[in-house]
Design a protein around this motif. Structure first.
Motif, PDB file in Angstrom:
ATOM      1  N   ARG A  23       1.085  -0.966   0.017  1.00  0.00           N
ATOM      2  CA  ARG A  23       0.095   0.112  -0.064  1.00  0.00           C
ATOM      3  C   ARG A  23       0.783   1.357   0.044  1.00  0.00           C
ATOM      4  NH1 ARG A  23      -2.896  -2.798   4.017  1.00  0.00           N
ATOM      5  NH2 ARG A  23      -2.009  -1.448   5.648  1.00  0.00           N
ATOM      6  N   GLU A  24       1.665   1.245   0.826  1.00  0.00           N
ATOM      7  CA  GLU A  24       2.677   2.426   0.935  1.00  0.00           C
ATOM      8  C   GLU A  24       3.615   2.576  -0.314  1.00  0.00           C
ATOM      9  OE1 GLU A  24       2.813   4.800   2.724  1.00  0.00           O
ATOM     10  OE2 GLU A  24       4.752   5.619   2.517  1.00  0.00           O
ATOM     11  N   LEU A  25       4.028   1.554  -0.880  1.00  0.00           N
ATOM     12  CA  LEU A  25       4.728   1.965  -2.077  1.00  0.00           C
ATOM     13  C   LEU A  25       3.786   2.319  -3.235  1.00  0.00           C
ATOM     14  CD1 LEU A  25       6.826  -1.677  -2.246  1.00  0.00           C
ATOM     15  CD2 LEU A  25       7.673   0.542  -2.401  1.00  0.00           C
ATOM     16  N   ARG A  26       2.557   1.789  -3.291  1.00  0.00           N
ATOM     17  CA  ARG A  26       1.623   2.502  -4.235  1.00  0.00           C
ATOM     18  C   ARG A  26       1.443   3.966  -4.209  1.00  0.00           C
ATOM     19  NH1 ARG A  26      -0.932  -2.709  -3.839  1.00  0.00           N
ATOM     20  NH2 ARG A  26      -0.053  -4.061  -5.590  1.00  0.00           N
ATOM     21  N   ARG A  27       1.144   4.219  -2.670  1.00  0.00           N
ATOM     22  CA  ARG A  27       1.080   5.458  -2.487  1.00  0.00           C
ATOM     23  C   ARG A  27       1.993   6.576  -2.837  1.00  0.00           C
ATOM     24  NH1 ARG A  27       1.058   8.919   1.815  1.00  0.00           N
ATOM     25  NH2 ARG A  27       2.884   7.864   2.792  1.00  0.00           N
ATOM     26  N   ARG A  28       3.283   5.962  -2.725  1.00  0.00           N
ATOM     27  CA  ARG A  28       4.458   6.870  -2.998  1.00  0.00           C
ATOM     28  C   ARG A  28       4.666   6.564  -4.838  1.00  0.00           C
ATOM     29  NH1 ARG A  28       7.780   7.706   1.280  1.00  0.00           N
ATOM     30  NH2 ARG A  28       9.155   8.808  -0.408  1.00  0.00           N
ATOM     31  N   GLY A  29       3.911   6.201  -5.503  1.00  0.00           N
ATOM     32  CA  GLY A  29       4.164   6.297  -6.711  1.00  0.00           C
ATOM     33  C   GLY A  29       4.947   5.000  -7.745  1.00  0.00           C
ATOM     34  N   TYR A  30       5.038   3.925  -6.688  1.00  0.00           N
ATOM     35  CA  TYR A  30       5.785   2.664  -7.228  1.00  0.00           C
ATOM     36  C   TYR A  30       4.508   1.956  -7.995  1.00  0.00           C
ATOM     37  CZ  TYR A  30       9.812   3.998  -4.537  1.00  0.00           C
ATOM     38  OH  TYR A  30      10.797   4.775  -3.851  1.00  0.00           O
ATOM     39  N   GLU A  31       4.739   1.404  -9.187  1.00  0.00           N
ATOM     40  CA  GLU A  31       3.479   0.700  -9.815  1.00  0.00           C
ATOM     41  C   GLU A  31       4.063  -0.519 -10.167  1.00  0.00           C
ATOM     42  OE1 GLU A  31       2.411   3.490 -12.875  1.00  0.00           O
ATOM     43  OE2 GLU A  31       1.604   4.724 -11.512  1.00  0.00           O
ATOM     44  N   ARG A  32       5.379  -0.868 -10.424  1.00  0.00           N
ATOM     45  CA  ARG A  32       5.629  -2.058 -10.928  1.00  0.00           C
ATOM     46  C   ARG A  32       5.915  -3.003  -9.856  1.00  0.00           C
ATOM     47  NH1 ARG A  32      10.499  -1.803 -14.916  1.00  0.00           N
ATOM     48  NH2 ARG A  32       9.493  -3.980 -15.674  1.00  0.00           N
ATOM     49  N   LEU A  33       4.962  -3.336  -9.096  1.00  0.00           N
ATOM     50  CA  LEU A  33       4.849  -4.556  -7.820  1.00  0.00           C
ATOM     51  C   LEU A  33       4.685  -5.829  -8.109  1.00  0.00           C
ATOM     52  CD1 LEU A  33       3.238  -2.298  -4.968  1.00  0.00           C
ATOM     53  CD2 LEU A  33       5.511  -2.281  -5.941  1.00  0.00           C
ATOM     54  N   LEU A  34       5.271  -6.535  -7.869  1.00  0.00           N
ATOM     55  CA  LEU A  34       5.300  -8.185  -8.016  1.00  0.00           C
ATOM     56  C   LEU A  34       4.844  -8.684  -6.490  1.00  0.00           C
ATOM     57  CD1 LEU A  34       8.355  -9.156  -9.897  1.00  0.00           C
ATOM     58  CD2 LEU A  34       6.120  -8.610 -10.688  1.00  0.00           C
ATOM     59  N   SER A  35       3.814  -9.528  -6.667  1.00  0.00           N
ATOM     60  CA  SER A  35       3.640 -10.163  -5.329  1.00  0.00           C
ATOM     61  C   SER A  35       3.214 -11.815  -5.758  1.00  0.00           C
ATOM     62  CB  SER A  35       2.508  -9.503  -4.726  1.00  0.00           C
ATOM     63  OG  SER A  35       1.485  -9.659  -5.449  1.00  0.00           O
ATOM     64  N   THR A  36       3.305 -12.762  -4.860  1.00  0.00           N
ATOM     65  CA  THR A  36       3.004 -13.989  -4.753  1.00  0.00           C
ATOM     66  C   THR A  36       1.926 -14.572  -3.905  1.00  0.00           C
ATOM     67  OG1 THR A  36       4.830 -14.875  -3.967  1.00  0.00           O
ATOM     68  CG2 THR A  36       4.839 -14.492  -6.352  1.00  0.00           C
ATOM     69  N   ARG A  37       1.102 -15.454  -4.183  1.00  0.00           N
ATOM     70  CA  ARG A  37       0.546 -15.882  -2.840  1.00  0.00           C
ATOM     71  C   ARG A  37       1.140 -17.079  -2.654  1.00  0.00           C
ATOM     72  NH1 ARG A  37      -4.475 -14.219  -1.589  1.00  0.00           N
ATOM     73  NH2 ARG A  37      -5.220 -12.510  -2.909  1.00  0.00           N
ATOM     74  N   SER A  38       0.898 -17.746  -1.407  1.00  0.00           N
ATOM     75  CA  SER A  38       1.454 -19.058  -1.053  1.00  0.00           C
ATOM     76  C   SER A  38       1.226 -20.245  -1.816  1.00  0.00           C
ATOM     77  CB  SER A  38       1.565 -19.281   0.333  1.00  0.00           C
ATOM     78  OG  SER A  38       0.187 -19.223   0.796  1.00  0.00           O
ATOM     79  N   THR A  39       0.017 -19.915  -2.288  1.00  0.00           N
ATOM     80  CA  THR A  39      -0.669 -21.143  -3.289  1.00  0.00           C
ATOM     81  C   THR A  39       0.086 -21.180  -4.574  1.00  0.00           C
ATOM     82  OG1 THR A  39      -2.458 -19.861  -3.603  1.00  0.00           O
ATOM     83  CG2 THR A  39      -2.943 -21.392  -2.164  1.00  0.00           C
TER      84      THR A  39
END
Ligand code: GFB
Length: 318
Positions: A23-39
């Motif tokens: 949330r904080e990264l997006r709020r600060r203008g970072y858009e290229r976020l990668l995330s993974t779920r444990s599944t």
């Protein structure tokens, strides 16, 4: 390429800390976020993690994934706490190195310090004495993570650094009474006691241990602050292996229980179950170093507890 354009992998983005960092990264203008779920990606599995890094090649990694829990979970699932955390750290940090990540921030915990460390605990107190028994396996794994980052800097020049937050709480916390930390546990206990018209809420231990608490969104700001302002060279060359992140203020568990009772509006009394462990007598971070660099927490404990209780009411107690 500006920092804002870099590909950032937040490991653990479904958890309380990782989701706040996103949330904080997006709020600060970072858009290229990668995330993974444990599944989708099991961070304990080396081959899968390495394949993911080979495919995605994140330029920045925030390692917020961990097996975590309160004093009882730490003490009960000792094998899982040390194994899962060692594997997650070794896999993510080594794959970040192998596939060219430019920066990595590893998140640990204030339980890395010796049980009887001088208070407030300075970064230099690491490895100066025996650990608290109830969370020794978790603490050993977190110390290993710090040393992985430091060693990969010293041998390979990696810009890998570590942040050690104090006890955290907030949105998306775990409210399961058997595995949670003290704040979500007491929010749930007082809330349920209020609606059951119970006369007393039981707090574990003597109520005497002292703890420092930080609202998770403040930690997320500190992580982004470190991403933008702190590098391995500056840190390790001063002989420091990590930075403490905390509010710099603590209280007894008894005082905390009074505060939560008042936020929830429970009229009954508070009892103490001294058959349950107290854990470390006191854990207060010395936060002068990160504050000297320009970060300070914003959310006081009273406001933070109100926010945490609102989140509980909207998302758990419905
Ligand atoms: O938050 P907590 O589980 O973690 O417990 P630790 C803090 C203090 O609150 C202990 C007391 O003295 C507990 O005995 N306490 C009172 C309670 N009532 C309750 C309750 O209902 N539930 C819980 N959970 N505690 C953990 C470590 O230590 O802190 C981890 O085990 C990690 O390694 C984490 O570092 C941040 O501060 O004792």
């Amino acid at each position: 390429m500006s920092l804002l354009d870099k590909k950032i992998y937040v490991a653990g983005s479904t958890g309380m800390v990782g989701s706040s960092v996103c949330r904080e990264l997006r709020r600060r203008g970072y858009e290229r976020l990668l995330s993974t779920r444990s599944t989708e990606l099991d961070l304990v599995d080396q081959a899968s993690v390495d394949k993911y890094f080979f495919r995605e090649r994140p330029q920045i990694v925030v390692l917020a994934a961990a097996k975590v829990g309160g004093i009882l979970a730490n003490n009960t699932f000792r094998g899982e706490f040390i194994y899962n955390n060692l594997m997650i750290e070794a896999n993510v940090i080594n794959s970040a190195f192998r596939h060219g990540a430019e920066k990595l921030i590893f998140l640990g915990s204030s339980c890395i310090y010796p049980k009887m460390a001088e208070q407030p605990m300075r970064e230099e107190a690491l490895l100066t004495g025996p650990l608290e028994f109830t969370n020794e396996p978790y603490a050993i794994a977190k110390i290993a993570g710090i040393k992985l980052c430091e060693s990969y800097f010293r041998q390979y020049g990696c810009n890998f650094i570590s942040a050690m937050p104090t006890n955290l709480y907030g949105e998306r916390d775990n409210f399961d009474l058997n595995t949670s930390h003290v704040i979500p546990a007491l929010i749930r206990k007082f809330h349920e006691a209020k609606f059951a018209n119970a006369s007393e809420v039981t707090v574990w231990g003597t109520g005497q241990p002292r703890r420092e608490f930080l609202y998770v969104d403040d930690l997320a700001e500190a992580v982004v602050f470190m991403l933008e302002n702190v590098d391995a060279v500056g840190l390790y060359e001063k002989g420091i292996s990590h930075l403490n992140i905390g509010s710099g203020e603590d209280m007894t568990i008894g005082e905390l229980a009074e505060k939560i009772r008042s936020v929830v509006g429970f009229q009954g009394s508070i009892g103490f179950d001294t058959s349950k462990p107290d854990g470390t007598p006191r854990k207060l971070m010395d936060v002068r170093r990160i504050q000297g660099l320009g970060w300070k927490h914003k959310t006081g404990i009273d406001e933070g507890l109100r926010l945490a209780y609102s989140w509980f009411l909207e998302n758990i107690a419905r």
